[in-house]
Design a protein around this motif. Structure first.
Motif, PDB file in Angstrom:
ATOM      1  N   ILE A   1      -4.762   3.528   1.415  1.00 14.42           N
ATOM      2  CA  ILE A   1      -5.798   2.916   2.258  1.00 14.42           C
ATOM      3  C   ILE A   1      -6.613   4.046   2.888  1.00 14.42           C
ATOM      4  O   ILE A   1      -6.046   4.950   3.505  1.00 14.42           O
ATOM      5  CB  ILE A   1      -5.162   2.048   3.379  1.00 14.42           C
ATOM      6  N   CYS A   2      -7.934   3.991   2.729  1.00 15.34           N
ATOM      7  CA  CYS A   2      -8.805   5.030   3.292  1.00 15.34           C
ATOM      8  C   CYS A   2      -9.810   4.378   4.232  1.00 15.34           C
ATOM      9  O   CYS A   2     -10.541   3.467   3.808  1.00 15.34           O
ATOM     10  CB  CYS A   2      -9.588   5.742   2.189  1.00 15.34           C
ATOM     11  N   VAL A   3      -9.843   4.815   5.481  1.00 13.32           N
ATOM     12  CA  VAL A   3     -10.810   4.247   6.431  1.00 13.32           C
ATOM     13  C   VAL A   3     -11.465   5.350   7.254  1.00 13.32           C
ATOM     14  O   VAL A   3     -10.902   6.425   7.457  1.00 13.32           O
ATOM     15  CB  VAL A   3     -10.171   3.217   7.405  1.00 13.32           C
TER      16      VAL A   3
ATOM     17  N   GLY B   1      -7.493   4.138  -4.851  1.00 12.14           N
ATOM     18  CA  GLY B   1      -7.104   2.731  -4.823  1.00 12.14           C
ATOM     19  C   GLY B   1      -6.830   2.183  -6.208  1.00 12.14           C
ATOM     20  O   GLY B   1      -6.674   0.977  -6.387  1.00 12.14           O
ATOM     21  N   ARG B   2      -6.782   3.065  -7.208  1.00 13.53           N
ATOM     22  CA  ARG B   2      -6.609   2.584  -8.588  1.00 13.53           C
ATOM     23  C   ARG B   2      -5.154   2.438  -8.995  1.00 13.53           C
ATOM     24  O   ARG B   2      -4.853   1.798  -9.987  1.00 13.53           O
ATOM     25  CB  ARG B   2      -7.310   3.544  -9.558  1.00 13.53           C
ATOM     26  N   GLY B   3      -4.249   3.066  -8.220  1.00 13.04           N
ATOM     27  CA  GLY B   3      -2.825   3.042  -8.601  1.00 13.04           C
ATOM     28  C   GLY B   3      -2.192   1.698  -8.311  1.00 13.04           C
ATOM     29  O   GLY B   3      -2.824   0.801  -7.747  1.00 13.04           O
ATOM     30  N   ARG B   4      -0.922   1.590  -8.693  1.00 12.30           N
ATOM     31  CA  ARG B   4      -0.188   0.350  -8.419  1.00 12.30           C
ATOM     32  C   ARG B   4      -0.117   0.122  -6.916  1.00 12.30           C
ATOM     33  O   ARG B   4      -0.367  -0.961  -6.432  1.00 12.30           O
ATOM     34  CB  ARG B   4       1.219   0.471  -9.037  1.00 12.30           C
TER      35      ARG B   4
ATOM     36  N   HIS C   1       0.822  -1.211   0.000  1.00  8.78           N
ATOM     37  CA  HIS C   1       0.000   0.000   0.000  1.00  8.78           C
ATOM     38  C   HIS C   1       0.853   1.257   0.000  1.00  8.78           C
ATOM     39  O   HIS C   1       2.026   1.240   0.390  1.00  8.78           O
ATOM     40  CB  HIS C   1      -0.981   0.002   1.184  1.00  8.78           C
ATOM     41  N   ALA C   2       0.216   2.349  -0.420  1.00 11.12           N
ATOM     42  CA  ALA C   2       0.839   3.666  -0.334  1.00 11.12           C
ATOM     43  C   ALA C   2       0.485   4.229   1.054  1.00 11.12           C
ATOM     44  O   ALA C   2       0.430   3.482   2.024  1.00 11.12           O
ATOM     45  CB  ALA C   2       0.335   4.534  -1.479  1.00 11.12           C
TER      46      ALA C   2
END
Ligand code: NAP
Length: 261
Positions: free
Chosen positions: A200-202, A193-196, A149-150
Motif C-alpha cells: 500500500i502506497c500513500v 501493487g502487482r504482486g499477490r 496487503h504486504a
C-alpha cells in the motif's frame, strides 16, 4: 510476530515523533538519519528503548547510503518490513519558500527535489522488496486473503502539492517537489501493487505542524491550527492503521479526507 518499521528522517520533527509513537506500541523501529551522532533526541530514545530502536545512517540524497541501509535492514531485521515512512523534507535550502520568480534558482530547485522527491523514490527502489515481503501487522486486516496487503509505504507530502488547490502560488521548489512526490507515490502504488500481496502506497499531509520546517511561518497560522507533533502523528497513525489495499495510490490530509491531486 515482530513489526518492523523504517522511519527515514527520524532525527527530529514529525519523523522523531513517529519513532516515539511506534515504540510505545511495541514496534521495532529502524530510525534512519543522516548524522546519527548529532541526533541527540533520537539517541536519548535509543538509550531508553535499547531493544526496540536501531539507528542507521542514511542521507536520502545518497544512493549508496540507501542501498547499504536496505542491505543492513534485510540482514539484521529478518528481511521484511511492515511500514516505511519517508519523513525527511526541506522547504528550500534557504529555509524559506520562494515568494516570486526572482527567487527561483537551479540550485534551490535541484536540492529540494533531491531530498523531497528523488530520495523517497530511491528509498522505494531499495526497500520495495522488503515491503513486498512484509505486511499484515499494520493497516486494516482483510478477511478475504485476495485482498491481504504486504507492507505500507508512506510518503510525507503537503497540501501545497495539490494542483487543484493551488490559489496562492509561490514556494516553487517545495510545491514542485511534493507534487512530483505524489506522482512517485501513485506510480509506486501501481508497480508495487502487482504482486499477490500488494504494497500500500500513500501520500499524507500532516497539517501545519510545530517543527523547524514551518517555524518561519507560524505567525501566519490561525489559532488552533498549528498542530503539535504528537497531535499530527496520532492523526496520521489513525489513517495508516485503517489502510487497506483499496486505498493504495491515494493522497490524504491529516483528517483522513482525500485531497485532490
Ligand atoms: N511541519 C509542517 O508544517 C509540514 C507541513 C506539511 C508537510 N510537512 C512534511 O513533513 C515532513 C517532516 O517535516 P518536519 O516538519 O518534521 O520537518 P523538520 O522538523 O524540519 O525535520 C526534517 C527532517 O528531514 C531530515 N532531512 C533533511 N534533509 C535530509 C537528508 N538529505 N537526508 C536525510 N534526512 C534529511 C532532517 O534531518 P537533519 O536533522 O539531519 O537535518 C529532519 O529529520 C517533511 O517531508 C515535510 O515536507 C511538514
Amino acid at each position: 510476530m515482530t513489526t518492523n518499521v523504517v522511519i527515514q528522517g527520524a532525527s527530529r520533527g514529525i519523523g522523531l515523533q513517529f519513532c516515539r509513537h511506534l515504540i510505545q506500541k511495541g514496534t521495532n523501529v529502524i530510525a534512519c538519519c543522516r548524522a546519527p551522532s548529532q541526533a541527540e533526541d533520537l539517541q536519548k530514545l535509543k538509550s531508553e528503548y535499547e531493544n526496540q530502536v536501531d539507528i542507521v545512517k542514511l542521507d536520502v540524497t545518497s544512493e549508496s547510503d540507501i542501498q547499504e541501509a536496505a542491505k543492513y535492514v534485510s540482514k539484521c531485521h529478518g528481511g521484511k518490513l511492515d511500514l516505511l515512512i519517508n519523513s525527511s523534507g526541506i522547504l528550500h535550502p534557504s529555509g524559506r519558500g520562494e515568494t516570486s520568480l526572482k527567487d527561483v534558482s537551479f540550485k534551490g530547485l535541484e536540492d529540494t527535489l533531491r531530498v523531497n522527491t528523488l530520495g523517497p523514490l530511491m528509498m522505494a527502489k531499495y526497500f520495495g522488496p522488503l515491503l513486498m515481503a512484509g505486511g499484515g501487522t499494520i493497516g486494516k486486516k482483510s478477511s478475504d486473503p485476495r485482498k491481504a496487503h504486504a507492507g505500507i509505504l508512506v510518503n510525507m507530502s503537503a497540501r501545497v502539492a495539490s494542483i487543484g488547490d493551488n490559489r496562492l502560488g509561490g514556494w516553487y521548489s517545495y510545491r514542485v517537489s511534493k507534487t512530483a512526490l505524489n506522482m512517485v507515490t501513485r506510480n509506486l502504488s501501481i508497480e508495487l501493487g502487482r504482486g499477490r500481496k500488494k504494497v500500500i502506497c500513500v501520500a499524507l499531509h500532516p497539517g501545519t505542524v510545530d517543527t523547524s520546517l514551518s517555524r518561519p511561518y507560524h505567525k501566519n497560522v490561525p489559532a488552533g491550527q498549528l498542530f503539535s507533533v504528537e497531535q499530527s502523528v496520532s492523526y496520521l497513525m489513525g489513517i495508516i492503521d485503517g489502510l487497506s489495499s483499496a486505498e493504495t495510490g491515494r493522497y490524504y490530509g491529516w483528517d483522513g479526507k482525500e485531497i485532490p491531486f
